[in-house]
Design a protein around this motif. Structure first.
Motif, PDB file in Angstrom:
ATOM      1  N   ASP A 135       0.837  -1.206   0.000  1.00  0.00           N
ATOM      2  CA  ASP A 135       0.000   0.000   0.000  1.00  0.00           C
ATOM      3  C   ASP A 135       0.868   1.251   0.000  1.00  0.00           C
ATOM      4  O   ASP A 135       0.581   2.217  -0.725  1.00  0.00           O
ATOM      5  N   ALA A 136       1.918   1.254   0.809  1.00  0.00           N
ATOM      6  CA  ALA A 136       2.782   2.429   0.907  1.00  0.00           C
ATOM      7  C   ALA A 136       3.524   2.678  -0.394  1.00  0.00           C
ATOM      8  O   ALA A 136       3.689   3.839  -0.820  1.00  0.00           O
ATOM      9  N   GLN A 137       3.970   1.616  -1.041  1.00  0.00           N
ATOM     10  CA  GLN A 137       4.691   1.769  -2.313  1.00  0.00           C
ATOM     11  C   GLN A 137       3.784   2.302  -3.407  1.00  0.00           C
ATOM     12  O   GLN A 137       4.181   3.158  -4.204  1.00  0.00           O
ATOM     13  N   ARG A 138       2.561   1.802  -3.445  1.00  0.00           N
ATOM     14  CA  ARG A 138       1.610   2.314  -4.445  1.00  0.00           C
ATOM     15  C   ARG A 138       1.283   3.773  -4.174  1.00  0.00           C
ATOM     16  O   ARG A 138       1.271   4.601  -5.093  1.00  0.00           O
ATOM     17  N   ALA A 139       1.014   4.108  -2.914  1.00  0.00           N
ATOM     18  CA  ALA A 139       0.657   5.488  -2.573  1.00  0.00           C
ATOM     19  C   ALA A 139       1.784   6.449  -2.944  1.00  0.00           C
ATOM     20  O   ALA A 139       1.526   7.553  -3.463  1.00  0.00           O
TER      21      ALA A 139
END
Length: 249
Positions: free
Chosen positions: A26-30
């Motif tokens: 999730d953090a990488q996509r965001a």
């Protein structure tokens, strides 16, 4: 069609979705989505096997950047990212190459072992799920002898498309039609249905979670970067690798 926000974008990100733009944490996509949303010099193109109904739902996801264009259905359809309507003039050669082949392809493969047809009504392709334990080389041979191309990917998808039409040829024609600088293009993918796009000659990245057949296929292609990072993090890594991140030293 809507024109690019910037007629001479510094980045044209042509990215697969599943496992690539939608891959990673999730953090990488965001982080990637925020980076792209903050740029006014980037043209975002989804290049995917997914259909337009899936993409219409996807772009309603909070935080999801809206693409300027969509190359869908493994390169057999092209849509405007704002209206989600087909770019009919651009699709004309694809439409002509396919004709009314859908029923003919379904009849050709009706009794082939290991193939289960997908119920999505694609316009210019016929797609199957396949069982690796039962699929035989004869199925591909039938498709090619009938004048179509066959793309097998992700250990489960068997797609029949018009001869010479794939993510790579459609992306190349897209770049040429809009007069984009090929040096600004980054193509990103993770499965064998992305291979044609990665091999087309643009800057390209196979993200860290790419399937093994794709990793094997890109060996020796100097313009293709194999990132150690998965999904969205692999794209961000490749933007830095190719100096397309927009960051200044």
């Amino acid at each position: 069609m809507n024109a690019p926000t910037n007629p001479a974008p510094a980045l044209v990100l042509a990215t697969d979705l599943d496992g690539t733009f939608l891959g990673g944490s999730d953090a990488q996509r965001a982080a990637l989505y925020e980076q792209l949303s903050a740029r006014d010099d980037a043209l975002l193109v989804f290049v995917t096997g997914r259909d337009i109904d899936f993409i219409a739902e996807l772009i309603e996801t909070p935080g999801m950047p809206r693409p300027h264009f969509i190359v869908g259905d493994i390169g057999t359809s092209v849509y405007d990212g704002v209206s989600l309507k087909p770019w009919e003039d651009f699709e004309a050669p694809i439409r002509a190459a396919w004709g009314d082949a859908g029923e003919r392809v379904r009849a050709l493969l009706a009794d082939e072992p290991g193939l289960t047809i997908q119920d999505t009504p694609f316009r210019y392709r016929v797609s199957y799920d396949y069982d690796p334990a039962h699929l035989t080389p004869a199925s591909r041979e039938k498709v090619e002898a009938a004048g179509f191309d066959c793309i097998v990917s992700a250990g489960r998808f068997f797609d029949v498309v018009p001869k010479g039409v794939n993510k790579g040829t459609t992306l190349r024609r897209f770049v040429e039609t809009l007069g984009l600088d090929p040096r600004t293009v980054l193509a990103a993918g993770d499965t064998m249905n992305d291979y044609a796009m990665l091999a087309e000659g643009f800057n390209a990245v196979a993200v860290g979670n790419s399937e093994e057949p794709l990793v094997d296929a890109i060996q020796g292609l100097g313009h293709v970067y194999h990132s150690p990072h998965p999904g969205a993090a692999g794209i961000a890594d490749a933007l830095r690798h190719f100096e397309l991140s927009g960051e200044t030293a």
